[in-house]
Design a protein around this motif. Structure first.
Motif, PDB file in Angstrom:
ATOM      1  N   ALA A  15     -44.208  61.322 -38.021  1.00 17.68           N
ATOM      2  CA  ALA A  15     -43.187  62.112 -37.243  1.00 17.68           C
ATOM      3  C   ALA A  15     -41.734  61.863 -37.536  1.00 17.68           C
ATOM      4  O   ALA A  15     -40.760  62.376 -37.756  1.00 17.68           O
ATOM      5  N   SER A  16     -41.732  60.075 -37.990  1.00 17.58           N
ATOM      6  CA  SER A  16     -40.409  60.629 -38.831  1.00 17.58           C
ATOM      7  C   SER A  16     -40.503  61.251 -40.389  1.00 17.58           C
ATOM      8  O   SER A  16     -38.754  61.062 -40.358  1.00 17.58           O
ATOM      9  N   LEU A  17     -41.635  61.702 -41.005  1.00 17.65           N
ATOM     10  CA  LEU A  17     -40.720  62.868 -42.002  1.00 17.65           C
ATOM     11  C   LEU A  17     -39.984  64.298 -41.089  1.00 17.65           C
ATOM     12  O   LEU A  17     -39.345  64.438 -42.213  1.00 17.65           O
ATOM     13  N   GLY A 250     -36.023  64.997 -34.470  1.00 19.88           N
ATOM     14  CA  GLY A 250     -36.247  64.783 -36.105  1.00 19.88           C
ATOM     15  C   GLY A 250     -37.314  64.191 -35.278  1.00 19.88           C
ATOM     16  O   GLY A 250     -37.853  63.241 -36.315  1.00 19.88           O
ATOM     17  N   VAL A 251     -37.852  63.323 -34.287  1.00 17.65           N
ATOM     18  CA  VAL A 251     -38.574  62.615 -34.142  1.00 17.65           C
ATOM     19  C   VAL A 251     -39.709  62.702 -32.044  1.00 17.65           C
ATOM     20  O   VAL A 251     -39.228  63.900 -31.974  1.00 17.65           O
ATOM     21  N   LYS A 252     -40.797  62.544 -32.461  1.00 16.68           N
ATOM     22  CA  LYS A 252     -41.022  63.072 -31.190  1.00 16.68           C
ATOM     23  C   LYS A 252     -40.585  62.723 -30.079  1.00 16.68           C
ATOM     24  O   LYS A 252     -40.799  61.699 -29.801  1.00 16.68           O
ATOM     25  N   TYR A 270     -43.941  61.416 -25.106  1.00 18.67           N
ATOM     26  CA  TYR A 270     -43.873  60.411 -25.917  1.00 18.67           C
ATOM     27  C   TYR A 270     -42.543  59.248 -25.875  1.00 18.67           C
ATOM     28  O   TYR A 270     -41.372  60.372 -25.105  1.00 18.67           O
ATOM     29  N   PHE A 271     -41.875  59.218 -26.671  1.00 17.00           N
ATOM     30  CA  PHE A 271     -41.104  58.510 -26.833  1.00 17.00           C
ATOM     31  C   PHE A 271     -39.894  57.621 -28.335  1.00 17.00           C
ATOM     32  O   PHE A 271     -41.005  57.423 -28.049  1.00 17.00           O
ATOM     33  N   GLY A 272     -39.546  58.076 -28.118  1.00 16.45           N
ATOM     34  CA  GLY A 272     -39.683  57.427 -29.179  1.00 16.45           C
ATOM     35  C   GLY A 272     -40.110  57.652 -30.267  1.00 16.45           C
ATOM     36  O   GLY A 272     -40.325  56.725 -31.183  1.00 16.45           O
ATOM     37  N   ASP A 273     -40.816  58.841 -30.888  1.00 15.94           N
ATOM     38  CA  ASP A 273     -42.332  59.194 -31.746  1.00 15.94           C
ATOM     39  C   ASP A 273     -43.050  58.077 -31.239  1.00 15.94           C
ATOM     40  O   ASP A 273     -44.097  58.324 -32.472  1.00 15.94           O
ATOM     41  N   TRP A 293     -48.606  53.764 -20.543  1.00 13.85           N
ATOM     42  CA  TRP A 293     -48.394  53.735 -22.339  1.00 13.85           C
ATOM     43  C   TRP A 293     -46.624  52.882 -22.181  1.00 13.85           C
ATOM     44  O   TRP A 293     -46.317  53.182 -21.291  1.00 13.85           O
ATOM     45  N   HIS A 294     -46.880  51.612 -22.945  1.00 12.92           N
ATOM     46  CA  HIS A 294     -45.479  51.397 -23.974  1.00 12.92           C
ATOM     47  C   HIS A 294     -45.608  51.138 -24.995  1.00 12.92           C
ATOM     48  O   HIS A 294     -46.611  50.105 -25.752  1.00 12.92           O
TER      49      HIS A 294
END
Length: 391
Positions: A15-17, A250-252, A270-273, A293-294
């Protein structure tokens, strides 16, 4: 990405793209075309034009009368009042004649020199200021820039306004709507290596709905804010993986569903991609994890169920079961319920396909109008018609 003045970053299939690079600075003219008129078109002074001031002749006519009036007042004791009245009337008449002569002379000089011209009902002609020529008012023009870029399209008040095509020197271009020298409205932006964006813009940045296709086959379709994917959208990768859900800067980020190329599927938070929070991960081989999840790893309480029905429940740490507990444990049950709820909400997220399709269609229309304006601009340039930058 391509065609940007900022340093290029290599695209990755994550997702960073979707972090949209800052768009290059929008056109501010570095050099403009010389628009001097040919010598044979510059106005010349008529040979018979008067070289003296128009008011000089009436002044000479009125000078004797003024002297006479002054003499009368100096020796008024020798003249009756009737003579004074007649002399004053004569001076007034002479002043009126001088004024009329001045107006007549000014109009005649203006007609001879061509410095004043009136156009009634013909607003498409103006006097070219500072160029000594009369040309047609046109809205489209060609603008060249010192870095090799070229703009062809509509201009207003010295900036790109309306529809137009901007070609980056060897790096692609933009076709679409402009406001005050920036992309604004709908348009199509492309780069030399094959990447392309179709959709909405605001103040020079991708904003609204649109699709971005990267040269390597990756893509994003959805909402944009300030040049970055933000809101709801779908990210696809050339390897077959796909993410549908929420984005932020720009990220998930938020809720989403990710289908991996190996057949695995995750639905949840999701958090921070990264997978972070509560969610359900179903493996292609039939295994399943439900819980907390972490940063992409199983962390906290949850249950891992094998395809044969065997279960491992408890507290997890960095993907490893740290404290085994019964599946009926209250902490485990709460984590499973939260994970299933997050997965359900992620699957029920509204899609924005219709809005994206409408934005793409509008962008295509704007690009077509921009190409038409570019053709007119080139034709005006060839015909010697120039757009007044102040209009």
């Amino acid at each position: 990405m391509e065609g940007q003045k900022s340093p290029r970053s290599k695209l990755a299939r994550t997702a960073s793209l979707l972090r949209s690079p800052t768009l290059r600075s929008y056109p501010h003219s570095l050099s403009t075309l010389a628009e001097e008129a040919p010598d044979d078109e510059k106005p010349t002074r008529p040979r018979h034009a008067a070289r003296s001031s128009p008011s000089f002749t009436p002044f000479l006519l009125s000078l004797p009368l003024l002297l006479l009036l002054l003499l009368i007042f100096l020796i008024k004791d020798f003249f009756p009042s009737e003579n004074l009245f007649l002399a004053s009337a004569a001076v007034a008449v002479a002043s009126v004649i001088a004024l009329l002569w001045k107006v007549f002379s000014f109009g005649r000089a203006a007609r001879r020199s061509g410095s004043v011209q009136w156009f009634i009902g013909d607003e498409d002609r103006i006097l070219r200021k500072g160029r000594g020529r009369i040309g047609r008012i046109v809205r489209e023009r060609v603008e060249f820039y010192g870095n090799g870029d070229v703009f062809e399209g509509e201009f207003h008040q010295g900036k790109c306004n309306g529809s137009g095509v901007y070609r980056f020197f060897g790096k692609g271009g933009y076709e679409g709507d402009w406001v005050d020298g920036k992309y604004d409205g709908y348009g199509v932006e492309s780069w030399a290596r094959g990447s392309r964006y179709r959709g909405q813009y605001r103040q020079g940045l991708r904003h609204g709905f649109g699709t971005y296709r990267f040269y390597n086959g990756d893509g994003y379709a959805g909402e944009w804010l300030g040049g970055q994917s933000h809101g709801s959208g779908v990210q696809t990768c050339s390897d077959g993986s796909c993410y549908a859900g929420q984005f932020k800067c720009g990220v998930k980020h938020g809720l989403g569903c990710y289908s991996f190329r190996n057949g695995d599927r995750y639905s949840g938070e999701y958090f921070g991609d990264k997978i972070h929070g509560f969610g359900v991960y179903r493996f292609a081989n039939g295994h399943c994890y439900e819980g907390s999840w972490h940063e992409g790893r199983r962390q906290g309480f949850g249950t891992y169920t094998f395809r044969n029905g065997e279960m491992r429940s408890g507290e997890w740490d960095c993907g490893v079961l740290k404290t085994p507990l019964l599946p009926s444990d209250l902490s485990v049950q709460r984590a499973i319920q939260a994970a299933r709820k997050a997965a359900e909400n992620a699957n029920l997220l509204p899609r924005v396909d219709d809005q994206v399709n409408k934005a793409v269609a509008a962008a295509n229309r704007a690009a077509t109008a921009a190409r038409v304006a570019a053709i007119k601009a080139v034709q005006n340039h060839m015909d010697g018609k120039f757009c007044d930058p102040d209009v």
